[in-house]
Scaffold this motif. Structure first.
Motif, short mmCIF file in Angstrom:
data_model
loop_
_atom_site.label_atom_id
_atom_site.label_comp_id
_atom_site.label_asym_id
_atom_site.label_seq_id
_atom_site.Cartn_x
_atom_site.Cartn_y
_atom_site.Cartn_z
N GLU A 62 0.82 -1.21 0.00
CA GLU A 62 0.00 0.00 0.00
C GLU A 62 0.86 1.26 0.00
O GLU A 62 0.57 2.22 -0.72
N VAL A 63 1.94 1.26 0.78
CA VAL A 63 2.84 2.41 0.81
C VAL A 63 3.44 2.65 -0.58
O VAL A 63 3.43 3.78 -1.08
N PHE A 64 3.96 1.59 -1.20
CA PHE A 64 4.58 1.75 -2.52
C PHE A 64 3.55 2.12 -3.58
O PHE A 64 3.83 2.92 -4.47
N GLN A 65 2.34 1.58 -3.47
CA GLN A 65 1.28 1.92 -4.43
C GLN A 65 0.94 3.41 -4.34
O GLN A 65 0.79 4.08 -5.35
N ARG A 66 0.84 3.92 -3.14
CA ARG A 66 0.55 5.35 -2.97
C ARG A 66 1.70 6.20 -3.49
O ARG A 66 1.49 7.28 -4.05
N LEU A 67 2.92 5.73 -3.28
CA LEU A 67 4.08 6.47 -3.80
C LEU A 67 4.06 6.54 -5.33
O LEU A 67 4.34 7.59 -5.90
N VAL A 68 3.72 5.43 -6.00
CA VAL A 68 3.69 5.49 -7.46
C VAL A 68 2.55 6.36 -7.95
O VAL A 68 2.66 6.98 -9.02
#
Length: 168
Positions: A74-80
């Protein structure tokens, strides 16, 4: 796949001097195996500065290292979503997808990482690993469907060697 997560860390952490101390301290805690305190410190920092991309990224890495893959994803998805020009979050999403055996999504994420930065070597290497895993699965399936195919054992052996996997 956790090693893939670490490959992307360095490029993301070009931060201003004012924030560098806190980022460095979280990284120091992580490097000394103090993942829990590092994560707590990252979350405390992000409570005050929720848009800080490098610390968000570090938090994602720490979550992944803590085996909290869904939260890390979820963290990486929000970053992208917030920073589509950064290749590192795509790379780390791919690592999580690959670790879960979802090579199609891993490949798609790595394709995005390479589009974001064609010079990002870690994404190219990881893409090669994912493609090799996809080849292994395809050859295994072909062998199930056509056990008499004499070419498949050699191909399977080569891919397994490439991946460092022993034959079953």
């Amino acid at each position: 796949m956790p090693a893939l997560l670490r490959l992307a860390l360095a490029g993301m952490l070009a931060v201003g001097v004012a924030r560098a101390d806190e980022h460095a301290e979280v990284q120091r805690l992580q490097a000394t195996g103090q993942t829990g305190p590092a994560l707590a410190r990252a979350e405390q920092f992000l409570a005050a500065k929720p848009k800080d991309a490098p610390m968000r990224f570090l938090r994602g890495v720490l979550l992944a290292e803590s085996r909290r893959e869904a939260e890390a994803s979820e963290v990486f998805q929000r970053l992208v979503e917030d920073y589509p020009e950064l290749p590192e979050p795509y790379n780390n999403l791919a690592a999580l997808y690959a670790a879960a055996g979802d090579y199609d999504r891993a490949k798609a994420a790595l394709d995005q990482a390479v589009r974001a930065n064609p010079s990002f070597a870690a994404a190219h290497e990881n893409l090669g690993d994912v493609l090799a895993m996809m080849a292994l699965r395809a050859y295994q399936r072909a062998q199930q469907l056509e056990p008499a195919n004499a070419a498949l054992p050699g191909k399977l052996k080569l891919v397994r060697q490439l991946l460092g996997r022993p034959a079953p």
